[in-house]
Design a protein around this motif. Structure first.
Motif, short mmCIF file in Angstrom:
data_model
loop_
_atom_site.label_atom_id
_atom_site.label_comp_id
_atom_site.label_asym_id
_atom_site.label_seq_id
_atom_site.Cartn_x
_atom_site.Cartn_y
_atom_site.Cartn_z
N SER A 1 0.83 -1.21 0.00
CA SER A 1 0.00 0.00 0.00
C SER A 1 0.86 1.26 0.00
O SER A 1 0.50 2.28 -0.56
CB SER A 1 -0.96 0.00 1.19
OG SER A 1 -0.21 0.01 2.37
N ALA A 2 2.04 1.16 0.64
CA ALA A 2 2.92 2.34 0.68
C ALA A 2 3.47 2.68 -0.70
O ALA A 2 3.69 3.83 -1.02
CB ALA A 2 4.08 2.08 1.64
N PHE A 3 3.68 1.65 -1.51
CA PHE A 3 4.24 1.90 -2.84
C PHE A 3 3.16 1.91 -3.92
O PHE A 3 3.46 1.79 -5.09
CB PHE A 3 5.31 0.85 -3.17
CG PHE A 3 6.56 1.05 -2.37
CD1 PHE A 3 7.49 2.00 -2.76
CD2 PHE A 3 6.80 0.34 -1.21
CE1 PHE A 3 8.65 2.22 -2.03
CE2 PHE A 3 7.96 0.55 -0.48
CZ PHE A 3 8.88 1.48 -0.88
N ALA A 4 1.91 2.01 -3.50
CA ALA A 4 0.81 1.97 -4.47
C ALA A 4 0.93 3.14 -5.44
O ALA A 4 1.40 4.22 -5.09
CB ALA A 4 -0.51 2.06 -3.74
N ALA A 5 0.54 2.88 -6.69
CA ALA A 5 0.63 3.93 -7.70
C ALA A 5 -0.43 4.99 -7.44
O ALA A 5 -1.36 4.79 -6.68
CB ALA A 5 0.44 3.30 -9.07
N GLU A 6 -0.26 6.12 -8.14
CA GLU A 6 -1.15 7.25 -7.88
C GLU A 6 -2.55 7.04 -8.46
O GLU A 6 -3.52 7.51 -7.92
CB GLU A 6 -0.51 8.50 -8.48
CG GLU A 6 -1.12 9.77 -7.97
CD GLU A 6 -0.33 11.00 -8.42
OE1 GLU A 6 0.80 10.86 -8.91
OE2 GLU A 6 -0.88 12.09 -8.26
N TYR A 7 -2.64 6.32 -9.57
CA TYR A 7 -3.94 6.09 -10.22
C TYR A 7 -4.18 4.60 -10.37
O TYR A 7 -3.27 3.85 -10.72
CB TYR A 7 -3.96 6.74 -11.60
CG TYR A 7 -3.66 8.21 -11.56
CD1 TYR A 7 -2.37 8.68 -11.83
CD2 TYR A 7 -4.63 9.14 -11.22
CE1 TYR A 7 -2.07 10.02 -11.77
CE2 TYR A 7 -4.34 10.50 -11.16
CZ TYR A 7 -3.06 10.92 -11.44
OH TYR A 7 -2.77 12.25 -11.38
#
Lengths: 166, 275
Positions: free
Chosen positions: B20-26
């Motif tokens: 979740s911390a490295f989740a993409a912006e879109y």
């Protein structure tokens, strides 16, 4: 001046050529001062940081193992600026922003400094290291201890904030 | 055993937090596309179109070469679901073609035999539709030659009928839309008309197109939101929303003046130390 040329100059300086230091100084003095100023927003502090950094650099230049001396120096400038802010007893430095009402639109004239001052400290660091220092997001990520993606996202978010204000 | 289970559970929890911390912006490419439509397209994008007729999967045209490859990596870093996008390489950036279209709008407004024109993203050209009645029109021919000389293969011409509809939403009852055309803030959808109308009908269509253009274009013209960028003297230097490059240039231009007295100060300290 590219990284290779800068590396050669540092090598030459380590071997005792003071002319090489002059070239390094002239190449980096402006971005170092600008980065320090954009983080602290106090001219006198930025001047002190620039002076301290180049004196440190003169006495102990980066050794040959430093692959990207430019990023190394800008990271040093950034750390000195953060230290200076800490000395000013800012309790939560990440929330340090100069007084600026976000709802206030800048219609009557460009005031980029005012807009920049409304960004958070980490956003200002990234914007300045990228634009004034010319560092890539990978290098910025390393300097700030965050991932490349986070650095890029924060940068884009900062630009969007500026766009809304300008 | 309990300890092992606890350890496994902790590792699982940590990995979920990392994801979740490295989740993409879109989540989907459609969200990024929406952003581009409001904030402007990146220079490396040549066009965006629906692959299967809806927004769930888009094809993105990118500039051929290193710039495009970097742009593709940038897009992939921003979206979570990269299976919602397909890439293709093309020659001209969308912004460049829109720039040409804006210039050509002047000719269209003069009524030089062009029924309509626009950026054809799939074909990666600015296409002007000429009315058949004006095929031999000298003025039109001159403009056509001028355009071809100036823009080369970035401009193309065809003959037929254009239909202007509401902006933003493609007309469902228009049949298969050949291309979406964008001219300024007005979106025009172009479709082939198989049956050739009578001459009187043609005049009717031309009047209809002109009336619709005025009806759609005037409110857009008057109510378009412009952010005025001014100097401190109040002089307007730009009316367009600022793109990233402009903001970056503004920041560069506003760099604080370097205190030249610092050179001397540092130099003196170094000389004293060396002594």
């Amino acid at each position: 001046m590219n990284e290779k040329e800068l590396g050669v100059l540092f090598c030459s300086f380590r071997e005792g050529n003071n002319e090489a230091f002059s070239e390094i100084y002239n190449e980096l003095k402006k971005p170092v001062f600008t980065i320090a100023y954009r983080i602290t927003f106090v001219r006198e502090i930025a001047e002190d940081i620039t002076q301290e950094l180049f004196l440190k650099l003169y006495t102990s230049p980066p050794d040959a193992s430093v692959r990207n001396p430019r990023a190394w120096i800008f990271r040093m400038a950034r750390n000195l600026a953060i230290d200076a802010l800490r000395k000013k007893q800012c309790s939560d430095i990440d929330e340090v922003t100069l007084s600026f009402d976000d709802t206030e639109r800048i219609n009557s004239g460009i005031d980029i400094e005012k807009a920049l001052s409304s960004l958070s400290l980490s956003e200002r660091e990234i914007v300045s290291l990228h634009i004034d220092g010319g560092l890539g997001f990978r290098e910025i990520g390393k300097a700030l201890g965050i991932s490349l993606t986070s650095a890029y996202r924060k940068y884009k978010s900062a630009l969007n904030k500026l766009r809304r204000m300008l | 055993m309990k300890k092992i289970l606890f350890l496994v559970f902790s590792l699982l929890l940590c990995s979920m937090m990392l994801v979740s911390a490295f989740a993409a912006e879109y989540e989907m490419i459609g969200e990024l596309y929406e952003k581009w439509t409001t904030e402007g397209y990146p220079e490396y994008v040549t066009g965006v179109w629906s692959t299967y007729g809806d927004m769930s999967h888009l094809t993105i045209g990118i500039i051929d070469g290193e710039k495009g490859e970097n742009g593709k990596a940038e897009i992939l870093a921003l979206i979570e679901n990269d299976s919602s996008v397909t890439f293709t390489t093309q020659k001209y950036s969308r912004n460049y073609l829109v720039g040409i279209m804006d210039e050509l709008d002047g000719y269209i407004k003069k009524g030089l035999a062009f029924s309509c024109g626009g950026v054809y993203e799939i074909e990666n050209v600015v296409k002007l539709t000429l009315l058949e009645d004006h095929m031999d029109d000298e003025a039109s021919e001159a403009v056509k030659l001028e355009m071809q000389e100036k823009y080369g293969d970035a401009v193309a011409f065809d003959y037929g009928e254009g239909i202007i509809t509401e902006d933003l939403i493609a007309p469902i009852d228009l049949g298969p839309v050949k291309e979406m055309i964008e001219s300024g803030n007005v979106h025009i959808y172009y479709t082939d008309i198989e049956s050739t109308p009578e001459k009187s009908n043609k005049i009717f269509y031309i009047v209809l197109v002109a009336a619709l253009t005025l009806a759609l274009g005037m409110p857009v013209f008057f109510f378009r939101k412009n952010r005025l960028m001014k100097t401190t003297n109040g002089e307007v230097i730009s009316e367009a929303p600022l793109c990233d490059k402009e903001i970056e240039n503004m920041i560069k231009d506003s760099d604080p003046e370097y205190p030249t007295e610092l050179d001397e100060k540092i130099s003196k300290i170094i000389v004293n130390r060396d002594k």
